[in-house]
Design a protein around this motif. Structure first.
Motif, PDB file in Angstrom:
ATOM      1  N   GLU A  63      77.868  21.358 108.464  1.00 44.15           N
ATOM      2  CA  GLU A  63      78.558  21.317 109.742  1.00 44.15           C
ATOM      3  C   GLU A  63      77.587  20.787 110.787  1.00 44.15           C
ATOM      4  OE1 GLU A  63      81.497  25.184 109.312  1.00 44.15           O
ATOM      5  OE2 GLU A  63      79.840  25.261 110.719  1.00 44.15           O
ATOM      6  N   THR A  65      77.020  21.240 114.649  1.00 49.74           N
ATOM      7  CA  THR A  65      77.436  22.117 115.740  1.00 49.74           C
ATOM      8  C   THR A  65      76.634  21.795 116.991  1.00 49.74           C
ATOM      9  OG1 THR A  65      75.819  23.826 115.171  1.00 49.74           O
ATOM     10  CG2 THR A  65      77.976  23.986 114.131  1.00 49.74           C
ATOM     11  N   THR A  86      81.194  34.266 112.586  1.00 49.92           N
ATOM     12  CA  THR A  86      81.901  32.994 112.646  1.00 49.92           C
ATOM     13  C   THR A  86      83.336  33.284 113.048  1.00 49.92           C
ATOM     14  OG1 THR A  86      80.511  32.091 110.901  1.00 49.92           O
ATOM     15  CG2 THR A  86      82.572  30.941 111.352  1.00 49.92           C
ATOM     16  N   GLN A  88      87.051  31.693 113.837  1.00 50.03           N
ATOM     17  CA  GLN A  88      87.968  30.561 113.740  1.00 50.03           C
ATOM     18  C   GLN A  88      88.892  30.653 114.940  1.00 50.03           C
ATOM     19  OE1 GLN A  88      88.001  28.122 111.231  1.00 50.03           O
ATOM     20  NE2 GLN A  88      89.401  27.090 112.622  1.00 50.03           N
ATOM     21  N   HIS A 121      79.370  25.701 118.580  1.00 46.47           N
ATOM     22  CA  HIS A 121      80.738  25.264 118.318  1.00 46.47           C
ATOM     23  C   HIS A 121      80.664  24.051 117.394  1.00 46.47           C
ATOM     24  CE1 HIS A 121      84.513  23.033 119.318  1.00 46.47           C
ATOM     25  NE2 HIS A 121      84.991  24.236 119.137  1.00 46.47           N
ATOM     26  N   THR A 122      81.558  23.994 116.400  1.00 43.98           N
ATOM     27  CA  THR A 122      81.512  22.880 115.452  1.00 43.98           C
ATOM     28  C   THR A 122      82.000  21.580 116.080  1.00 43.98           C
ATOM     29  OG1 THR A 122      83.681  23.468 114.584  1.00 43.98           O
ATOM     30  CG2 THR A 122      81.768  24.239 113.348  1.00 43.98           C
ATOM     31  N   SER A 126      84.248  22.229 109.571  1.00 42.58           N
ATOM     32  CA  SER A 126      85.427  23.063 109.827  1.00 42.58           C
ATOM     33  C   SER A 126      85.607  23.178 111.331  1.00 42.58           C
ATOM     34  CB  SER A 126      85.245  24.442 109.203  1.00 42.58           C
ATOM     35  OG  SER A 126      85.119  24.332 107.814  1.00 42.58           O
ATOM     36  N   ASN A 128      87.002  23.914 115.196  1.00 45.13           N
ATOM     37  CA  ASN A 128      87.386  25.078 115.982  1.00 45.13           C
ATOM     38  C   ASN A 128      86.687  26.353 115.520  1.00 45.13           C
ATOM     39  OD1 ASN A 128      89.215  23.624 117.652  1.00 45.13           O
ATOM     40  ND2 ASN A 128      90.638  23.619 115.932  1.00 45.13           N
ATOM     41  N   ARG A 129      85.512  26.210 114.933  1.00 48.99           N
ATOM     42  CA  ARG A 129      84.728  27.375 114.528  1.00 48.99           C
ATOM     43  C   ARG A 129      83.637  27.595 115.552  1.00 48.99           C
ATOM     44  NH1 ARG A 129      83.220  27.073 108.297  1.00 48.99           N
ATOM     45  NH2 ARG A 129      82.856  29.278 108.522  1.00 48.99           N
ATOM     46  N   ARG A 131      80.193  29.978 116.249  1.00 48.32           N
ATOM     47  CA  ARG A 131      79.214  30.894 115.673  1.00 48.32           C
ATOM     48  C   ARG A 131      78.735  31.776 116.802  1.00 48.32           C
ATOM     49  NH1 ARG A 131      79.586  29.849 110.314  1.00 48.32           N
ATOM     50  NH2 ARG A 131      79.269  27.693 109.801  1.00 48.32           N
ATOM     51  N   GLN A 140      87.917  36.029 111.809  1.00 47.20           N
ATOM     52  CA  GLN A 140      86.495  36.276 112.039  1.00 47.20           C
ATOM     53  C   GLN A 140      85.836  36.639 110.712  1.00 47.20           C
ATOM     54  OE1 GLN A 140      85.636  39.244 115.011  1.00 47.20           O
ATOM     55  NE2 GLN A 140      83.575  39.582 114.263  1.00 47.20           N
ATOM     56  N   GLN A 141      84.593  36.152 110.506  1.00 46.92           N
ATOM     57  CA  GLN A 141      83.820  36.471 109.313  1.00 46.92           C
ATOM     58  C   GLN A 141      82.410  36.822 109.754  1.00 46.92           C
ATOM     59  OE1 GLN A 141      82.996  33.090 106.831  1.00 46.92           O
ATOM     60  NE2 GLN A 141      82.445  34.342 105.077  1.00 46.92           N
TER      61      GLN A 141
END
Length: 154
Positions: A63, A65, A86, A88, A121-122, A126, A128-129, A131, A140-141
């Protein structure tokens, strides 16, 4: 070459995940491309690192970012365990949800719950992710991470 900012591994049992963070000059994709091209042509790197580790790699994700404008990249004052959160987000980017997200993050930091290292931000990968509110959150992860012995975060 590139400026290595961190190399961390996951603390979750049963998961073997490594994350490498490199810093490239803002908007300098030519530098990133040159670094990747140099590695692809570096026979010593291929023989000593890439080829011996290929069997250990299940998948690789990349990614690109950027640091959100209201956040500064910080180096923690001491070694510790890091949490990579992370989020989304719904499409629209920081122009849509940035202010609300900033308020939520700063509320946690201001109460001393956490020390913020950075919010990213990406740009590619991926989309619209983010961090590092809820009105704009899709999922959310969270992963707990520990720096490796050679990480600049040590």
């Amino acid at each position: 070459m590139s400026n290595l900012r961190a190399y961390v591994t996951s603390l979750h049992v049963g998961i073997s995940k490594g994350i490498t963070v490199f810093l490239y000059a803002a908007d300098n994709f030519a530098h990133r491309t040159a670094v990747r091209k140099a590695l692809a042509e570096d026979k010593e790197w291929q023989e000593q690192f890439l080829i011996p580790n290929l069997a250990l790699i299940d998948k690789q994700e990349s990614e690109i970012t950027y640091l959100v404008p209201w956040c500064k990249l910080e180096k923690p004052p001491k070694e510790g365990v890091y949490e990579l959160a992370t989020f989304q987000m719904k499409p629209g980017g920081p122009a849509l949800w940035g202010d609300a997200f900033k308020r939520v993050i700063n509320a946690h930091v201001d109460r001393g719950y956490t020390r913020l290292v950075g919010v990213f931000h990406t740009e590619y990968g991926s989309l619209n992710r983010v961090r590092e509110s809820v009105n704009y959150l899709v999922s959310q992860q969270n992963v707990l991470l520990i720096p490796t012995s050679f990480s600049p975060l040590k």
